[in-house]
Design a protein around this motif. Sequence first.
Motif, short mmCIF file in Angstrom:
data_model
loop_
_atom_site.label_atom_id
_atom_site.label_comp_id
_atom_site.label_asym_id
_atom_site.label_seq_id
_atom_site.Cartn_x
_atom_site.Cartn_y
_atom_site.Cartn_z
N VAL A 102 0.86 -1.18 0.00
CA VAL A 102 0.00 0.00 0.00
C VAL A 102 0.90 1.24 0.00
N ASP A 103 0.51 2.20 -0.83
CA ASP A 103 1.23 3.48 -0.84
C ASP A 103 0.57 4.40 0.19
N SER A 104 1.20 4.50 1.35
CA SER A 104 0.63 5.33 2.42
C SER A 104 1.29 6.71 2.47
N GLY A 105 2.16 7.00 1.46
CA GLY A 105 2.77 8.33 1.46
C GLY A 105 4.18 8.38 0.89
N MET A 106 4.78 7.21 0.64
CA MET A 106 6.12 7.18 0.04
C MET A 106 6.03 7.56 -1.45
N HIS A 107 4.86 7.25 -2.06
CA HIS A 107 4.61 7.55 -3.47
C HIS A 107 5.67 6.97 -4.39
N ARG A 108 5.92 5.68 -4.15
CA ARG A 108 6.89 4.97 -4.98
C ARG A 108 6.17 3.74 -5.53
N LEU A 109 5.92 2.75 -4.69
CA LEU A 109 5.19 1.55 -5.12
C LEU A 109 3.95 1.38 -4.26
N GLY A 110 2.94 0.69 -4.80
CA GLY A 110 1.80 0.29 -3.97
C GLY A 110 0.48 0.88 -4.43
N PHE A 111 -0.58 0.24 -3.93
CA PHE A 111 -1.94 0.68 -4.22
C PHE A 111 -2.32 1.79 -3.24
N THR A 112 -3.21 2.68 -3.67
CA THR A 112 -3.74 3.64 -2.70
C THR A 112 -4.56 2.84 -1.69
N PRO A 113 -4.81 3.39 -0.51
CA PRO A 113 -5.61 2.65 0.48
C PRO A 113 -6.97 2.24 -0.08
N GLU A 114 -7.61 3.09 -0.89
CA GLU A 114 -8.93 2.75 -1.46
C GLU A 114 -8.79 1.58 -2.42
N GLU A 115 -7.78 1.63 -3.30
CA GLU A 115 -7.57 0.52 -4.26
C GLU A 115 -7.25 -0.77 -3.50
N ALA A 116 -6.52 -0.63 -2.41
CA ALA A 116 -6.07 -1.82 -1.67
C ALA A 116 -7.26 -2.62 -1.14
N ILE A 117 -8.34 -1.93 -0.80
CA ILE A 117 -9.51 -2.65 -0.26
C ILE A 117 -10.06 -3.59 -1.33
N ASP A 118 -10.17 -3.08 -2.54
CA ASP A 118 -10.69 -3.90 -3.64
C ASP A 118 -9.72 -5.06 -3.97
N VAL A 119 -8.43 -4.76 -4.02
CA VAL A 119 -7.44 -5.80 -4.35
C VAL A 119 -7.46 -6.88 -3.27
N TRP A 120 -7.52 -6.43 -2.03
CA TRP A 120 -7.54 -7.38 -0.91
C TRP A 120 -8.72 -8.34 -1.05
N LYS A 121 -9.90 -7.79 -1.41
CA LYS A 121 -11.09 -8.67 -1.55
C LYS A 121 -10.85 -9.70 -2.64
N ARG A 122 -10.30 -9.25 -3.76
CA ARG A 122 -10.05 -10.20 -4.86
C ARG A 122 -9.03 -11.26 -4.45
N LEU A 123 -8.07 -10.87 -3.67
CA LEU A 123 -7.05 -11.85 -3.24
C LEU A 123 -7.65 -12.88 -2.29
N ILE A 124 -8.41 -12.40 -1.29
CA ILE A 124 -8.91 -13.40 -0.34
C ILE A 124 -10.07 -14.20 -0.92
N ASP A 125 -10.62 -13.72 -2.03
CA ASP A 125 -11.65 -14.51 -2.73
C ASP A 125 -11.03 -15.61 -3.59
N SER A 126 -9.71 -15.69 -3.61
CA SER A 126 -9.04 -16.73 -4.42
C SER A 126 -8.14 -17.59 -3.53
N PRO A 127 -8.71 -18.22 -2.49
CA PRO A 127 -7.85 -18.95 -1.54
C PRO A 127 -7.12 -20.13 -2.16
N GLU A 128 -7.58 -20.57 -3.34
CA GLU A 128 -6.86 -21.67 -3.99
C GLU A 128 -5.52 -21.21 -4.57
N TYR A 129 -5.38 -19.86 -4.78
CA TYR A 129 -4.15 -19.33 -5.38
C TYR A 129 -3.34 -18.45 -4.43
N VAL A 130 -4.03 -17.87 -3.45
CA VAL A 130 -3.40 -16.85 -2.61
C VAL A 130 -3.67 -17.17 -1.14
#
Length: 373
Positions: free
Chosen positions: A130-158
């Motif tokens: 998550v990009d919390s202020g370094m502004h180098r790598l990572g998702f914004t906190p809002e984007e991270a919520i969506d990505v997190w949901k997609r990741l935990i919805d794929s327990p066979e892969y993640v």
Amino acid sequence: MARPLVADIDLDALRHNYCLARELAPHSQALAVIKADAYGHGSVACAAALESLPAGVRPPAFAVASIEEAEALREGHIEAPIVLLEGIFEAGELARVEALGLWLAVHSEWQVKALLLHRPARPIPVWLKVDSGMHRLGFTPEEAIDVWKRLIDSPEYVTAVQLMSHFATADAVDDGYFRQQLACMRELAQRLDVPLCLANSPATLAWPEAHGAWVRPGVMLYGSDPLEVASDATRRLKPVMTLRSEIIAMRDLKAGEAVGYAGRWQAPRTSRIAVVACGYGDGYDRHAVDGTPVLVAGQPAGIAGKVSMDMLTVDVTDIPEAGIGTEVVLWGQASNGRVLSVDSVARHCDTISYTLLTGVLPRVPRRYLGLGT
Ligand SMILES: Cc1ncc(COP(=O)(O)O)c(C=O)c1O
């Protein structure tokens, strides 16, 4: 006689510094960051030394920046989990990630898509950056919520999704920006109920409130103090690398005579100059100013004149015992026990310890001490 320049790597000091990180963050797991060839110290030797710590004390995982660095560790028989801090650089790496049993950071949408499309045979532990202020790598906190949901919805892969972020100012005395980043990540972790990994060395050393489930110390493991102002904790760090050489020639100068390229240093009095086998062709920083500290026979002295490719020159007028063959420590610990910190040398070169340590070139042999411990 062989050229006398050597980088001594004290593996006991490395283990000591890692144990200090654990002691400072007793409720966290401590990842050992050994990217960039363990900051120039040799990643396989350093990982093996840390793995030799007792079970329960040794690092539960290591962290590197690329799959090639992870491969080198596996070839060196390092079996612990390894996190790729920047994840993959192309989708084609995912098969190697699986084969090597690596853990993955994901910081960009294309990496998430590639991972889910790849369909690993066994779920891969993922650290969501998550990009919390370094502004180098990572998702914004809002984007991270969506990505997190997609990741935990794929327990066979993640599996084992953690949140990670990197601080821009954890080393600074002014804690305003640091606290903003911390608050941002704490809020997100609470909302998603996910473990956090935030703390680099400065945050591990100085900010217990940032420790979370995991800490990620790097440079402190090698004995460098990353804080703007030293603390009781940083004073307990031990230098791991000693860059050690010898005097190979002596010069007597009259007042006013100059030394080296462009005659930058001129003798203010009758002076004795020691020529030392170490130069920028070994990775020693050419920006070192006159007076940059070295230890000659364990006593403080200063560089006099510009650093050359294979040599540098030191004013030893006040060290009468200095002569050909005398020990010169460019940073680290002298034979008499005196320490010259790499941080202090870095300040004289207008740089940071990280560049000096990672900059020691391959022609400097590494000599490992404490292998059998
Ligand atoms: C993502 C990440 N975590 C941890 C570290 C370790 O930082 P430090 O060496 O300051 O402890 C680094 C170093 O650059 C990093 O990039």
